[in-house]
Design a protein around this motif. Structure first.
Motif, PDB file in Angstrom:
ATOM      1  N   HIS A 162      -2.808  -7.713  -8.171  1.00 27.81           N
ATOM      2  CA  HIS A 162      -3.554  -6.486  -8.492  1.00 27.81           C
ATOM      3  C   HIS A 162      -3.234  -5.998  -9.898  1.00 27.81           C
ATOM      4  CE1 HIS A 162      -4.354  -5.383  -3.995  1.00 27.81           C
ATOM      5  NE2 HIS A 162      -5.075  -6.385  -4.429  1.00 27.81           N
ATOM      6  N   TRP A 218      -3.735   7.528  -0.187  1.00 28.30           N
ATOM      7  CA  TRP A 218      -5.133   7.649   0.243  1.00 28.30           C
ATOM      8  C   TRP A 218      -5.315   8.747   1.286  1.00 28.30           C
ATOM      9  CZ3 TRP A 218      -5.747   6.012  -3.988  1.00 28.30           C
ATOM     10  CH2 TRP A 218      -5.716   4.698  -4.442  1.00 28.30           C
ATOM     11  N   SER A 255       0.345  -3.134   4.812  1.00 31.27           N
ATOM     12  CA  SER A 255      -0.455  -2.939   6.034  1.00 31.27           C
ATOM     13  C   SER A 255      -1.385  -4.122   6.255  1.00 31.27           C
ATOM     14  CB  SER A 255      -1.280  -1.653   5.902  1.00 31.27           C
ATOM     15  OG  SER A 255      -2.180  -1.790   4.781  1.00 31.27           O
ATOM     16  N   LEU A 256      -1.533  -4.962   5.241  1.00 27.01           N
ATOM     17  CA  LEU A 256      -2.461  -6.117   5.299  1.00 27.01           C
ATOM     18  C   LEU A 256      -3.876  -5.645   5.627  1.00 27.01           C
ATOM     19  CD1 LEU A 256      -0.173  -8.730   7.113  1.00 27.01           C
ATOM     20  CD2 LEU A 256      -0.743  -8.646   4.667  1.00 27.01           C
ATOM     21  N   GLY A 285       4.859  -0.790   0.489  1.00 25.97           N
ATOM     22  CA  GLY A 285       5.985  -0.384   1.339  1.00 25.97           C
ATOM     23  C   GLY A 285       7.323  -0.845   0.818  1.00 25.97           C
ATOM     24  N   GLU A 325       2.313  -0.769  11.941  1.00 22.15           N
ATOM     25  CA  GLU A 325       1.636  -1.963  12.482  1.00 22.15           C
ATOM     26  C   GLU A 325       0.791  -2.606  11.384  1.00 22.15           C
ATOM     27  OE1 GLU A 325       1.140  -0.220  17.040  1.00 22.15           O
ATOM     28  OE2 GLU A 325      -0.628  -0.911  15.926  1.00 22.15           O
ATOM     29  N   ALA A 338      12.331  -1.863   4.476  1.00 19.69           N
ATOM     30  CA  ALA A 338      12.490  -3.101   3.709  1.00 19.69           C
ATOM     31  C   ALA A 338      13.892  -3.234   3.129  1.00 19.69           C
ATOM     32  CB  ALA A 338      11.444  -3.131   2.605  1.00 19.69           C
ATOM     33  N   GLY A 357       6.349  -4.864   3.658  1.00 19.32           N
ATOM     34  CA  GLY A 357       5.823  -3.574   3.202  1.00 19.32           C
ATOM     35  C   GLY A 357       4.348  -3.570   2.858  1.00 19.32           C
ATOM     36  N   THR A 371       8.364   2.195  -1.666  1.00 20.59           N
ATOM     37  CA  THR A 371       8.498   3.604  -1.240  1.00 20.59           C
ATOM     38  C   THR A 371       9.949   4.057  -1.356  1.00 20.59           C
ATOM     39  OG1 THR A 371       8.709   2.876   1.063  1.00 20.59           O
ATOM     40  CG2 THR A 371       6.522   3.631   0.340  1.00 20.59           C
ATOM     41  N   GLN A 414       1.174  -7.112  -4.387  1.00 21.50           N
ATOM     42  CA  GLN A 414      -0.008  -6.263  -4.589  1.00 21.50           C
ATOM     43  C   GLN A 414       0.366  -5.060  -5.461  1.00 21.50           C
ATOM     44  OE1 GLN A 414      -2.343  -6.009  -0.577  1.00 21.50           O
ATOM     45  NE2 GLN A 414      -0.199  -6.399  -0.047  1.00 21.50           N
TER      46      GLN A 414
HETATM   47  N1  APR Z   1       9.909  -0.411   4.541  1.00 21.08           N
HETATM   48  C1  APR Z   1       9.011  -1.189   5.217  1.00 21.08           C
HETATM   49  N2  APR Z   1       7.691  -0.873   5.329  1.00 21.08           N
HETATM   50  C2  APR Z   1       7.279   0.272   4.739  1.00 21.08           C
HETATM   51  C3  APR Z   1       8.153   1.132   4.030  1.00 21.08           C
HETATM   52  C4  APR Z   1       9.521   0.746   3.949  1.00 21.08           C
HETATM   53  N3  APR Z   1      10.431   1.495   3.300  1.00 21.08           N
HETATM   54  N4  APR Z   1       7.423   2.195   3.559  1.00 21.08           N
HETATM   55  C5  APR Z   1       6.144   1.995   3.967  1.00 21.08           C
HETATM   56  N5  APR Z   1       6.066   0.859   4.680  1.00 21.08           N
HETATM   57  C6  APR Z   1       4.867   0.228   5.251  1.00 21.08           C
HETATM   58  C7  APR Z   1       3.859   1.190   5.816  1.00 21.08           C
HETATM   59  O1  APR Z   1       4.090   1.371   7.205  1.00 21.08           O
HETATM   60  C8  APR Z   1       2.532   0.466   5.561  1.00 21.08           C
HETATM   61  O2  APR Z   1       2.127  -0.287   6.701  1.00 21.08           O
HETATM   62  O3  APR Z   1       4.228  -0.414   4.165  1.00 21.08           O
HETATM   63  C9  APR Z   1       2.829  -0.497   4.420  1.00 21.08           C
HETATM   64  C10 APR Z   1       2.097  -0.147   3.140  1.00 21.08           C
HETATM   65  O4  APR Z   1       0.728  -0.347   3.383  1.00 21.08           O
HETATM   66  P1  APR Z   1      -0.343   0.246   2.353  1.00 21.08           P
HETATM   67  O5  APR Z   1      -0.005   1.655   2.066  1.00 21.08           O
HETATM   68  O6  APR Z   1      -1.690  -0.093   2.912  1.00 21.08           O
HETATM   69  O7  APR Z   1      -0.086  -0.548   1.010  1.00 21.08           O
HETATM   70  P2  APR Z   1      -0.543  -2.020   0.667  1.00 21.08           P
HETATM   71  O8  APR Z   1      -0.561  -2.884   1.883  1.00 21.08           O
HETATM   72  O9  APR Z   1       0.287  -2.470  -0.468  1.00 21.08           O
HETATM   73  O10 APR Z   1      -2.056  -1.768   0.137  1.00 21.08           O
HETATM   74  C11 APR Z   1      -2.707  -2.873  -0.454  1.00 21.08           C
HETATM   75  O11 APR Z   1      -4.479  -1.377  -1.127  1.00 21.08           O
HETATM   76  O12 APR Z   1      -5.416   0.496  -2.086  1.00 21.08           O
HETATM   77  C12 APR Z   1      -5.001  -0.791  -2.308  1.00 21.08           C
HETATM   78  O13 APR Z   1      -4.475  -1.511  -4.480  1.00 21.08           O
HETATM   79  C13 APR Z   1      -3.932  -0.877  -3.368  1.00 21.08           C
HETATM   80  O14 APR Z   1      -2.376  -2.716  -3.630  1.00 21.08           O
HETATM   81  C14 APR Z   1      -2.859  -1.745  -2.724  1.00 21.08           C
HETATM   82  C15 APR Z   1      -3.582  -2.386  -1.554  1.00 21.08           C
END
Ligand code: APR
Length: 241
Positions: free
Chosen positions: A119, A42, A192-193, A24, A215, A230, A190, A27, A101
């Motif tokens: 990662h 995904w 999803s944990l 996040g 969330e 962010a 940024g 993005t 990550q």
């Molecule tokens: N500002 C704040 N939050 C944001 C923004 C932004 N501009 N854009 C997206 N988000 C939030 C989304 O709402 C989401 O909850 O960032 C989060 C991204 O979550 P994921 O897409 O699950 O990414 P991440 O947590 O990094 O995934 C972890 O999963 O598939 C694996 O290897 C991959 O490193 C990755 C890991």
């Protein structure tokens, strides 16, 4: 006091702040994240099919064909104001380091010095047979031109230096856990944990703050929770911290 001022106060009171970032934070550089509904990677493909160890060993040419555009987009993106704000917080001594990550190297390119990539990264790929390392971009060009899968002079097939599903986690992860255990504040930006074991860092820290659009699994244990972008939030934070 609004939540950004609360977070600024936590930052200035903390003697040891660690930041954990996810997709996040990138993005706003044009790199899709993984789980945002509708836009996350995904939602368009199965991660186990694309970025897994088994997919690479089963059909390396298909692995490289499908990941080449994603890797190229990441490798050609630029840091955004959120990355620069985190680098500025490090310069001011308010952040000890970043556990990320992300594999896009944008924190380093924005000027952050202490970055733990749990990662892996996309800067190079390695030959599993002889250990030879190559810059990633020329290999991506090779794949795009049909010379796929990219092979080492020894005949081995290159694999990107990222953690694929099914890989064991790099040592960087152990260090990240040690840091999370001793820090005063963990700021998640940024992510999803959703993905273990990195998500276990959040409840490990003595105090947690979260900046995230969606969330997360740890929202209810955060001392400060900011639903926002962010780049905007981190830059506002710079005005207070
Ligand atoms: N500002 C704040 N939050 C944001 C923004 C932004 N501009 N854009 C997206 N988000 C939030 C989304 O709402 C989401 O909850 O960032 C989060 C991204 O979550 P994921 O897409 O699950 O990414 P991440 O947590 O990094 O995934 C972890 O999963 O598939 C694996 O290897 C991959 O490193 C990755 C890991």
């Amino acid at each position: 006091m609004d939540s950004i001022e609360q977070l600024a106060r936590l930052l200035t009171e903390s003697k040891d702040t660690l930041v954990l970032t996810g997709a996040g934070v990138s993005t706003e550089s044009g790199i899709p994240d993984f789980r945002s509904p509708g836009t996350g990677l995904w939602s368009q493909m199965d991660p186990m099919e694309l970025l897994s160890r088994s997919a690479l060993s089963r059909n390396p040419a298909e692995f490289w064909r499908r990941s080449e555009p994603i890797f190229r987009q990441m490798a050609s993106s630029q840091p955004n104001k959120g990355h620069y704000a985190l680098a500025q917080l490090e310069k001011r001594g308010l952040v000890r380091g970043i556990v990320t990550q992300n594999i896009d190297s944008l924190h380093q390119r924005a000027g952050s010095n202490c970055v733990l990539e749990v990662h892996g990264h996309l800067r190079t790929a390695s030959c599993p047979h002889c250990g030879a390392e190559r810059e990633m971009l020329p290999l991506l060009d090779q794949v795009a031109s049909g010379d796929n899968p990219p092979r080492c002079n020894c005949g081995g097939i290159f694999r990107p230096n990222v953690v694929l599903y099914g890989d064991t986690l790099p040592d960087a992860f152990q260090r990240a856990f040690q840091w999370a255990r001793v820090c005063d504040l963990l700021l998640v930006v940024g992510s999803s944990l959703e993905v273990a074991p990195v998500c276990w860092l959040a409840p490990t820290a003595s105090r947690l703050a979260i900046i995230n659009l969606g969330e997360t699994q740890c929202d209810e244990i955060a001392s400060v929770l900011i639903r926002g972008k962010a780049g905007e939030v981190l830059n506002s934070l710079l005005e207070f911290a």
